[in-house]
Design a protein around this motif. Structure first.
Motif, PDB file in Angstrom:
ATOM      1  N   LEU A   1      13.909  -1.509  -2.801  1.00  0.00           N
ATOM      2  CA  LEU A   1      13.314   0.075  -3.286  1.00  0.00           C
ATOM      3  C   LEU A   1      13.694   1.279  -2.962  1.00  0.00           C
ATOM      4  O   LEU A   1      13.573   1.946  -3.623  1.00  0.00           O
ATOM      5  N   PHE A   2      15.218   0.959  -1.941  1.00  0.00           N
ATOM      6  CA  PHE A   2      15.996   2.096  -2.135  1.00  0.00           C
ATOM      7  C   PHE A   2      17.210   2.056  -2.705  1.00  0.00           C
ATOM      8  O   PHE A   2      18.199   2.911  -2.597  1.00  0.00           O
TER       9      PHE A   2
ATOM     10  N   ARG B   1       1.146  -1.231  -0.130  1.00  0.00           N
ATOM     11  CA  ARG B   1      -0.017  -0.009   0.237  1.00  0.00           C
ATOM     12  C   ARG B   1       0.804   1.627  -0.221  1.00  0.00           C
ATOM     13  O   ARG B   1       0.726   2.346   0.510  1.00  0.00           O
ATOM     14  N   GLY B   2       1.836   1.010  -0.753  1.00  0.00           N
ATOM     15  CA  GLY B   2       3.181   2.466  -0.859  1.00  0.00           C
ATOM     16  C   GLY B   2       3.811   2.679   0.365  1.00  0.00           C
ATOM     17  O   GLY B   2       4.272   3.949   0.729  1.00  0.00           O
ATOM     18  N   GLN B   3       3.963   1.416   1.592  1.00  0.00           N
ATOM     19  CA  GLN B   3       4.450   2.098   2.848  1.00  0.00           C
ATOM     20  C   GLN B   3       5.126   1.209   3.077  1.00  0.00           C
ATOM     21  O   GLN B   3       5.437   0.077   2.810  1.00  0.00           O
ATOM     22  N   VAL B   4       5.960   1.582   4.061  1.00  0.00           N
ATOM     23  CA  VAL B   4       7.445   0.233   4.232  1.00  0.00           C
ATOM     24  C   VAL B   4       7.494   0.788   5.764  1.00  0.00           C
ATOM     25  O   VAL B   4       7.445   1.340   6.517  1.00  0.00           O
ATOM     26  N   TYR B   5       7.915  -0.267   6.644  1.00  0.00           N
ATOM     27  CA  TYR B   5       8.810  -0.692   7.657  1.00  0.00           C
ATOM     28  C   TYR B   5      10.040  -0.554   8.026  1.00  0.00           C
ATOM     29  O   TYR B   5      10.164  -0.809   7.014  1.00  0.00           O
ATOM     30  N   LEU B   6      10.389   0.634   8.564  1.00  0.00           N
ATOM     31  CA  LEU B   6      12.122   0.663   8.995  1.00  0.00           C
ATOM     32  C   LEU B   6      11.872   1.147   9.814  1.00  0.00           C
ATOM     33  O   LEU B   6      11.631   2.004  11.154  1.00  0.00           O
TER      34      LEU B   6
ATOM     35  N   LEU C   1       5.976   4.132   7.498  1.00  0.00           N
ATOM     36  CA  LEU C   1       5.888   5.598   6.466  1.00  0.00           C
ATOM     37  C   LEU C   1       5.910   5.403   5.131  1.00  0.00           C
ATOM     38  O   LEU C   1       5.859   3.839   4.691  1.00  0.00           O
ATOM     39  N   PRO C   2       5.095   5.900   4.563  1.00  0.00           N
ATOM     40  CA  PRO C   2       5.474   6.387   3.250  1.00  0.00           C
ATOM     41  C   PRO C   2       6.203   6.568   2.599  1.00  0.00           C
ATOM     42  O   PRO C   2       7.229   7.144   2.790  1.00  0.00           O
ATOM     43  N   LEU C   3       6.395   5.767   0.723  1.00  0.00           N
ATOM     44  CA  LEU C   3       7.782   5.970  -0.071  1.00  0.00           C
ATOM     45  C   LEU C   3       8.660   6.679  -0.013  1.00  0.00           C
ATOM     46  O   LEU C   3      10.222   6.831   0.305  1.00  0.00           O
ATOM     47  N   GLU C   4       7.926   8.162   0.289  1.00  0.00           N
ATOM     48  CA  GLU C   4       8.493   9.647  -0.178  1.00  0.00           C
ATOM     49  C   GLU C   4       8.775   9.656   1.423  1.00  0.00           C
ATOM     50  O   GLU C   4      10.358  10.250   1.041  1.00  0.00           O
ATOM     51  N   THR C   5       8.389   9.385   2.360  1.00  0.00           N
ATOM     52  CA  THR C   5       8.886   9.678   3.759  1.00  0.00           C
ATOM     53  C   THR C   5       9.937   9.023   4.063  1.00  0.00           C
ATOM     54  O   THR C   5      11.330   9.675   4.070  1.00  0.00           O
ATOM     55  N   ALA C   6       9.745   8.079   3.779  1.00  0.00           N
ATOM     56  CA  ALA C   6      11.099   7.051   4.347  1.00  0.00           C
ATOM     57  C   ALA C   6      12.014   7.019   3.170  1.00  0.00           C
ATOM     58  O   ALA C   6      13.549   7.100   3.483  1.00  0.00           O
ATOM     59  N   ALA C   7      12.211   7.615   1.803  1.00  0.00           N
ATOM     60  CA  ALA C   7      13.349   7.901   1.177  1.00  0.00           C
ATOM     61  C   ALA C   7      14.162   8.577   1.853  1.00  0.00           C
ATOM     62  O   ALA C   7      15.412   8.754   2.180  1.00  0.00           O
ATOM     63  N   ALA C   8      13.552  10.106   2.016  1.00  0.00           N
ATOM     64  CA  ALA C   8      14.361  11.159   3.196  1.00  0.00           C
ATOM     65  C   ALA C   8      14.800  11.008   4.242  1.00  0.00           C
ATOM     66  O   ALA C   8      15.654  11.089   4.260  1.00  0.00           O
ATOM     67  N   ARG C   9      14.734   9.233   4.874  1.00  0.00           N
ATOM     68  CA  ARG C   9      15.038   8.759   5.792  1.00  0.00           C
ATOM     69  C   ARG C   9      16.214   8.327   5.802  1.00  0.00           C
ATOM     70  O   ARG C   9      17.603   8.058   6.340  1.00  0.00           O
ATOM     71  N   VAL C  10      16.190   8.276   4.617  1.00  0.00           N
ATOM     72  CA  VAL C  10      17.159   6.654   3.771  1.00  0.00           C
ATOM     73  C   VAL C  10      18.115   7.669   3.285  1.00  0.00           C
ATOM     74  O   VAL C  10      19.214   7.545   3.846  1.00  0.00           O
TER      75      VAL C  10
END
Length: 211
Positions: free
Chosen positions: A158-159, A114-119, A134-143
């Protein structure tokens, strides 16, 4: 001696640890059917380890994040063994089990769909952030902010393009021996399911299942 269980992701897994020695370990990939398979798998594993249940000192069990149904199967089974043997049941996070044996700056990432990841972020196995969804876009910033040496888990790929210097380990589930080592090393923590988002399952009438 520790019996470790993991049914949170796409496998039914268990391991028996005696001190630093893994006596037996089993990972059986499956999308469903954990409830039917777990008890026979544990019985087979204990026989392989030449260990009786009364020799166990504690049970370690993953509590999420992961499949709502799967994690409850493992948790209920672990609590049943703990109660029957009067031994502690120790909670272990799925993300920390993924990162347990990996040195350096590690991001454990699970595809939550659903466009989300656990991290969750770790430094030499020590958590430096809380588990999150987190949504993928927010997770990308975290990465990008964390700049990991290693990305591990079903969502790691994904990243991968964002962190070309990072090693990518596309693990679909944790090693049950890692769950056992974490459970052996900590004070008993009464296990509760770790839900980072509302479950998809609904009772008749649209109500959520009880926690």
């Amino acid at each position: 001696m520790v019996l470790a269980l993991d049914t949170c992701l796409g496998a039914c897994s268990a391991a028996v640890l005696d001190g630093d020695r893994v006596l037996a370990s089993r990972v059986e990939p499956m999308a469903r059917g954990h409830q039917e398979r777990l008890a026979p798998l544990v019985a087979e594993l204990m026989a392989e380890a030449a260990t009786s249940f009364d020799q166990l000192d504690r049970v370690g069990v993953t509590v999420g994040p992961g499949s709502f149904t799967g994690l409850r199967v493992g948790l209920a089974f672990a609590k049943g063994i703990g109660q029957a043997l009067a031994i502690p049941v120790v909670a272990v996070g799925t993300l920390e089990a993924l990162a347990e044996a990996t040195p350096g700056r590690v991001l454990a990432v699970l595809d939550a769909k659903r466009g989300q990841v656990y991290l969750q972020a770790f430094a030499d196995g020590v958590p430096v952030s809380a588990p999150d969804v987190l949504p993928l876009e927010t997770a990308a910033a975290r990465v990008a902010e964390f700049a990991p040496d290693v990305l591990i888990g079903s969502g790691a790929a994904l990243f991968a393009d964002m962190t070309p210097s990072a090693r990518v380990v596309a693990a679909e589930q944790a090693d049950p021996a890692a769950v056992a080592r974490l459970a052996a090393a900590r004070s008993p923590i009464p296990p509760r399911p770790l839900y980072l988002r509302a479950p998809d399952a609904r009772l008749p009438g649209g109500k959520l299942p009880p926690p």
